[in-house]
Scaffold this active site. Structure first.
Site, PDB file in Angstrom:
ATOM      1  N   HIS A 128       0.811  -1.218   0.000  1.00  0.00           N
ATOM      2  CA  HIS A 128       0.000   0.000   0.000  1.00  0.00           C
ATOM      3  C   HIS A 128       0.845   1.270   0.000  1.00  0.00           C
ATOM      4  O   HIS A 128       0.330   2.354  -0.255  1.00  0.00           O
ATOM      5  CB  HIS A 128      -0.908   0.021   1.235  1.00  0.00           C
ATOM      6  CG  HIS A 128      -1.680  -1.237   1.415  1.00  0.00           C
ATOM      7  ND1 HIS A 128      -1.267  -2.249   2.279  1.00  0.00           N
ATOM      8  CD2 HIS A 128      -2.817  -1.687   0.837  1.00  0.00           C
ATOM      9  CE1 HIS A 128      -2.133  -3.245   2.216  1.00  0.00           C
ATOM     10  NE2 HIS A 128      -3.073  -2.937   1.350  1.00  0.00           N
ATOM     11  N   GLU A 172      -2.980   3.302   1.941  1.00  0.00           N
ATOM     12  CA  GLU A 172      -2.488   3.945   0.723  1.00  0.00           C
ATOM     13  C   GLU A 172      -2.634   5.460   0.800  1.00  0.00           C
ATOM     14  O   GLU A 172      -1.740   6.205   0.364  1.00  0.00           O
ATOM     15  CB  GLU A 172      -3.223   3.405  -0.501  1.00  0.00           C
ATOM     16  CG  GLU A 172      -2.688   3.987  -1.804  1.00  0.00           C
ATOM     17  CD  GLU A 172      -3.469   3.558  -3.027  1.00  0.00           C
ATOM     18  OE1 GLU A 172      -3.549   4.359  -3.982  1.00  0.00           O
ATOM     19  OE2 GLU A 172      -3.996   2.423  -3.035  1.00  0.00           O
ATOM     20  N   ASN A 214     -10.439  -2.228  -2.612  1.00  0.00           N
ATOM     21  CA  ASN A 214     -10.867  -2.646  -3.952  1.00  0.00           C
ATOM     22  C   ASN A 214     -11.943  -3.724  -3.876  1.00  0.00           C
ATOM     23  O   ASN A 214     -12.836  -3.778  -4.721  1.00  0.00           O
ATOM     24  CB  ASN A 214      -9.668  -3.078  -4.800  1.00  0.00           C
ATOM     25  CG  ASN A 214      -9.159  -4.457  -4.474  1.00  0.00           C
ATOM     26  OD1 ASN A 214      -9.631  -5.457  -5.017  1.00  0.00           O
ATOM     27  ND2 ASN A 214      -8.180  -4.543  -3.589  1.00  0.00           N
TER      28      ASN A 214
END
EC number: 1.17.7.4
Length: 337
Positions: free
Chosen positions: A86, A138, A237
């Site tokens: 990340h 992230e 995601n």
């Protein structure tokens, strides 16, 4: 005529592509190769990827997962520490150097690209707008590439409409790589309506794997009674795939980490089930779920191929002299525990 022992029919629409992306594959390889080259323990800061099955598999091989570098015992400061896929703020490698730690950076190259895009905006005198989810590793890593106050985080279209920038006439945006393509487009549209001069990054920030997996789910969701996404609750995601399935016409969509989490008592046969997996979910769990359906139903699998992925990100040069066995590759590719 169906006999009393015959299994009721059920159709699985299996999305392709699904599961591991090149960045996840590379990050797992880095930990496996580090263990082979340097022996255990190898420390990993944060989950290498957001999947407990993968993390447990690496833990069994000798990886030790930590959240901060100060957790590494002084007697183990000669051991490698791997930074997750990340990405991390600049302060983390600086801290590692100050502690004389040997670190291996497994940041996904596509995340590193977003870091560079953000830094390029700043070098050109722009205030950076980051579209992403607060608290995600992230986002923390991307914001940590620039001085405090140089980046503003926008999470929703409402945020974009109420945002008061410090430099209204000189801004550039980047996005988290794992966002919903449609949601992000809406947020960017609102920003561009309010600030026509805002500069886009030099290349798309949302990664190819995120886009491909969302497109596959979007193409297959209509007409499904249940859409299953294999992934972890902290996987951005994967959570976006659940949202995409619902919007694209699935009657129900849910995230599962193992076959045991599927609501079997709600299924009587005749259903159409969509099945995909987030970019950090291994194929072995998808296989487990298909097997679990086969035990209960007469399953017909329809493979829905919407893209072919052949991306490959090489591992760090310091690890390229280490061979991977067939068993190693099966684990790295998500096909074995």
């Amino acid at each position: 005529m169906m006999t009393a022992t015959a299994k009721p029919p059920l159709t699985i629409r299996l999305c392709e592509p699904r599961g591991f992306c090149a960045g996840v594959d590379r990050a797992i390889q880095i930990v496996v190769l580090a263990l082979k080259k340097y022996g255990a323990p190898v420390y990993v800061r944060h989950e290498i990827v957001h999947n407990r099955f993968v993390v447990q598999g690496l833990r069994e091989r000798g990886a030790v997962f930590i959240e901060e570098l100060h957790e590494i015992p002084a007697e183990h400061h000669d051991r490698p520490v791997v930074f997750s896929a990340h990405g991390v703020p600049k302060s983390v490698p600086e801290d590692a150097q100050a502690r004389n730690l040997f670190y291996l950076d497994a940041t996904c190259p596509l995340v590193s690209k977003v870091h560079k895009q953000a830094m390029r905006h700043q070098r050109q005198g722009r205030h950076v707008v980051l579209v992403g989810h607060a608290g995600h590793p992230e986002v923390i890593g991307t914001m940590g590439q620039l001085p405090e106050g140089a980046v503003s985080l926008i999470e929703t279209e409402q945020d974009a409409l109420s945002f008061v920038p410090p430099q209204p006439g000189d801004m550039g945006f980047v996005t988290q790589t794992t966002l919903s393509v449609s949601d992000t487009a809406g947020i960017i549209a609102r920003l561009q309506e309010r600030f026509p001069a805002i500069q886009a990054p030099s290349a798309e920030s949302i990664c190819y794997a995120t886009t491909n997996r969302q497109e596959a789910v979007k193409e297959t969701a209509a007409g499904t009674d249940l859409f299953l996404i294999v992934g972890a609750p902290n996987s951005s995601n994967s959570m976006r795939l659940v949202e995409v399935a619902r919007r694209a016409g699935a009657k129900q969509a849910m995230l599962v980490q193992r076959a045991s989490e599927i609501p079997w008592d709600m299924m009587i046969g005749g259903e159409v089930v969509g099945l995909s997996a987030g970019a950090s979910a291994p194929q072995i769990i998808v296989d487990e779920i298909v097997d679990a359906f086969n035990q209960r139903f007469a399953v017909s699998v329809d493979l829905a191929v919407t893209a072919v992925e052949d991306e490959n990100f090489p591992v760090l040069s310091v690890l390229r002299d280490m061979p991977l066995t067939a068993d190693d590759m099966a684990f790295v590719n998500g096909n074995a525990a």
